[in-house]
Write a protein that holds these residues in place. Structure first.
Motif, short mmCIF file in Angstrom:
data_model
loop_
_atom_site.label_atom_id
_atom_site.label_comp_id
_atom_site.label_asym_id
_atom_site.label_seq_id
_atom_site.Cartn_x
_atom_site.Cartn_y
_atom_site.Cartn_z
N TYR A 137 47.19 23.78 22.54
CA TYR A 137 48.18 24.21 21.54
C TYR A 137 47.47 24.55 20.23
CZ TYR A 137 51.00 21.37 24.76
OH TYR A 137 51.57 20.82 25.87
N PRO A 138 48.00 25.50 19.45
CA PRO A 138 47.47 25.70 18.09
C PRO A 138 47.85 24.50 17.23
CG PRO A 138 49.44 27.01 18.40
CD PRO A 138 49.14 26.40 19.74
N LEU A 139 46.95 24.08 16.34
CA LEU A 139 47.21 22.88 15.54
C LEU A 139 47.01 23.13 14.04
CD1 LEU A 139 45.48 20.22 17.84
CD2 LEU A 139 47.93 20.56 17.51
N PRO A 140 47.87 23.97 13.45
CA PRO A 140 47.77 24.15 12.00
C PRO A 140 47.99 22.86 11.25
CG PRO A 140 49.84 25.06 12.84
CD PRO A 140 48.99 24.75 14.04
N SER A 141 48.78 21.95 11.83
CA SER A 141 49.04 20.67 11.17
C SER A 141 47.75 19.88 10.99
CB SER A 141 50.06 19.85 11.97
OG SER A 141 49.62 19.67 13.31
N GLY A 232 40.30 9.20 21.08
CA GLY A 232 40.63 9.38 22.48
C GLY A 232 42.00 10.00 22.64
N PRO A 233 42.55 9.95 23.86
CA PRO A 233 43.88 10.50 24.10
C PRO A 233 44.96 9.82 23.26
CG PRO A 233 42.74 10.03 26.16
CD PRO A 233 41.93 9.42 25.07
N THR A 234 46.04 10.54 23.00
CA THR A 234 47.16 10.02 22.21
C THR A 234 47.72 8.74 22.81
OG1 THR A 234 47.74 12.25 21.52
CG2 THR A 234 49.48 10.61 21.37
N GLU A 235 48.22 7.86 21.93
CA GLU A 235 48.84 6.60 22.35
C GLU A 235 50.16 6.39 21.62
OE1 GLU A 235 44.46 4.40 22.50
OE2 GLU A 235 46.03 3.68 21.14
N ILE A 236 51.14 5.91 22.33
CA ILE A 236 52.40 5.52 21.71
C ILE A 236 52.85 4.19 22.30
CG2 ILE A 236 53.53 7.13 23.33
CD1 ILE A 236 56.03 7.01 21.56
N VAL A 237 53.24 3.28 21.42
CA VAL A 237 53.92 2.05 21.82
C VAL A 237 55.22 1.97 21.03
CG1 VAL A 237 53.89 -0.48 21.74
CG2 VAL A 237 51.85 0.77 22.50
N GLN A 255 55.13 12.33 22.78
CA GLN A 255 53.70 12.02 22.67
C GLN A 255 52.98 12.25 24.00
OE1 GLN A 255 52.24 11.64 19.88
NE2 GLN A 255 54.07 11.40 18.63
N ALA A 256 53.68 12.01 25.11
CA ALA A 256 53.06 12.20 26.42
C ALA A 256 52.72 13.65 26.70
CB ALA A 256 53.99 11.67 27.52
N GLU A 257 53.41 14.60 26.04
CA GLU A 257 53.13 16.01 26.31
C GLU A 257 51.84 16.48 25.64
OE1 GLU A 257 56.11 18.73 25.01
OE2 GLU A 257 55.93 18.21 22.89
N HIS A 258 51.22 15.64 24.80
CA HIS A 258 49.93 16.00 24.19
C HIS A 258 48.86 16.20 25.25
CE1 HIS A 258 50.20 15.90 19.84
NE2 HIS A 258 50.96 14.84 19.89
N ASP A 259 48.84 15.28 26.23
CA ASP A 259 47.68 15.20 27.11
C ASP A 259 48.05 14.42 28.37
OD1 ASP A 259 45.11 13.95 28.14
OD2 ASP A 259 44.28 15.14 26.51
N PRO A 260 47.54 14.81 29.53
CA PRO A 260 47.82 14.04 30.74
C PRO A 260 47.28 12.61 30.68
CG PRO A 260 46.97 16.22 31.30
CD PRO A 260 46.81 16.05 29.82
N GLU A 261 46.38 12.34 29.72
CA GLU A 261 45.79 11.00 29.59
C GLU A 261 46.51 10.13 28.57
OE1 GLU A 261 43.25 9.90 31.53
OE2 GLU A 261 43.43 11.81 32.57
N GLN A 293 53.30 14.20 34.11
CA GLN A 293 52.02 13.77 34.69
C GLN A 293 51.48 12.55 33.95
OE1 GLN A 293 49.16 16.96 34.72
NE2 GLN A 293 47.46 15.61 35.28
N SER A 294 51.53 12.59 32.62
CA SER A 294 51.03 11.49 31.80
C SER A 294 51.83 10.21 32.02
CB SER A 294 51.08 11.89 30.32
OG SER A 294 50.79 10.79 29.51
#
Length: 419
Positions: A137-141, A232-237, A255-261, A293-294
């Motif tokens: 994804y483009p990440l201007p943020s 590392g890969p994104t994390e959410i709790v 948050q899961a849509e960032h990365d399969p990991e 998938q994630s």
């Protein structure tokens, strides 16, 4: 998502799952290190020629393209951006600026004894490299999140590297006033920032997230160039007893849509809430392949026996993003990158417009540091000033300590000034 009770018949399985989450580490770079080491060595030796070779191979850089993106190209991208996105970027940048200004450390002096002054002065780093990913994804943020606090800190030279920069990223660079932007990415960009080439002068510190190759490169150059943190890969709790099931599920999917990991976890002692969230996640992730998938691979709902147990488990996991029910919960939070409070604080707001940085510690690094901030772009230098009277007051104590350590030169350096 796996739904597991941490007590009763499933306690053993839950303990194993929790241990695996705890041991996840920030990122495992071993499998890519040989490739990354070769890229770093090639660019250190070959400069621009090697950089262009790797950029052509991995970033699609054309022979006719310059490494440096012109301000005119950024301006064109800004004018081609919709008014709605322009407004969103301006709001985001304004909030990031205000937050960084509030974070800026102060200079101060105190007087521990008559004739003695001690304190600190604050100085910006001379140069920083901001890495902005350009993959899925483009990440201007991310450009705004990395360049803006550096500007607030007073960093004189801010360099941005991003592979195949999207129009949105170039527009954000125009808005932020970036003047040095290179269309390179991956380990090759990190090498150029750390070691320098004919075109790119080296920087003092490299910040920003990236893939496994970028992270490995940052870690390998960190003995010669400062870095913010391995990412590392994104994390959410989400730790909740009474939150909205739909809202919690939406955050987990987002948050899961960032990365399969991505690691996505709900912790609660409310079994009914746990089951409601599990059902909502299935519905909301149905058409989101990356999130689906994630969540299947790393998603977990942990049902604790007590509220206190849920809180203890949360701090053990030290997540990148944490959502809690109310401001009162902040009292028990010890380890997290960024905390979101209540049903009306979706984590996506922190990704874009709230103001606090979205470059955050993963892999339990939240036990030892917070997210990227203006503090990453300054040095705090301590100051000590003595008058003759002040030295006479504290000097004998320094002499006593130096003598006890057997450092006679230290003792004499004080004594000679007191005679």
């Amino acid at each position: 998502m796996k739904l597991v009770k941490t007590y009763g018949r499933t306690a053993k399985a839950a303990a194993a799952l929790i241990r695996s989450i705890e041991q996840r580490g920030a990122v495992s770079t071993a499998k890519v290190e040989p490739v990354v080491r070769k890229i770093l060595a090639d660019i250190r030796k070959g400069g621009d020629a090697a950089l262009r070779r790797y950029a052509a191979k991995f970033d699609g850089l054309q022979k006719t393209q310059t490494l440096l993106v012109s301000r005119e190209e950024m301006e064109t991208a800004w004018h081609a951006t919709s008014p709605e996105l322009q407004a969103a970027m301006m709001i985001a940048r304004g909030n990031i600026l205000a937050f960084a200004e509030a974070q800026m450390p102060k200079e101060w002096m105190i007087s521990p004894a008559d004739g003695v002054g001690t304190g600190q002065i604050v100085r910006p780093l001379g140069s920083v490299g901001c890495y902005v990913p350009g993959g899925r994804y483009p990440l201007p943020s991310t450009l705004l999140m990395t360049a803006t606090p550096a500007q607030v800190a007073g960093v004189e030279r801010i360099v941005v590297c991003s592979p195949k920069p999207a129009r949105e990223t170039l527009a954000a660079a125009w808005l932020a006033g970036v003047t040095e932007f290179y269309r390179v990415g991956g380990a090759q960009a990190i090498a150029a920032l750390a070691y320098g080439t004919e075109t790119i002068a080296p920087v003092n510190k490299i910040v920003g997230p990236g893939n496994l190759y970028v992270t490995a490169a940052k870690m390998l150059v960190s003995s010669e160039c400062g870095i913010d943190m391995p990412a590392g890969p994104t994390e959410i709790v989400v730790t909740s007893e009474r939150g909205s099931a739909a809202g919690i599920a939406a955050d987990l999917v987002a948050q899961a849509e960032h990365d399969p990991e991505t690691l996505a976890v709900l912790i609660t002692s409310n079994e009914a809430l746990a089951k409601s969230v599990a059902a909502e996640v299935k519905v909301q992730a149905r058409d989101n392949n990356v999130a689906k998938q994630s969540l299947a691979a790393q998603g977990a709902i942990l049902i604790a026996e007590t509220v206190a147990g849920a809180r203890e488990l949360t701090n053990r996991l030290a997540p990148e993003h944490l959502t809690v029910d109310s401001p009162a919960d902040l009292k028990w939070v010890q380890n997290a990158g960024s905390v979101f409070v209540g049903d009306y604080a979706p984590q996506s707001m922190g990704d874009y417009v709230s103001g606090p940085n979205h470059v955050l510690p993963t892999g339990r690094v939240g036990r030892v540091r917070g997210g990227l901030s203006v503090l990453d772009f300054v040095k705090i230098i301590t100051v000590q000033e003595y008058s003759r009277k002040g030295l006479g007051k504290l000097g004998p104590h320094a002499i006593a300590l130096a003598t006890a350590e057997g450092l006679t030169g230290h003792a004499e350096s004080v004594q000679v000034r007191m005679r």
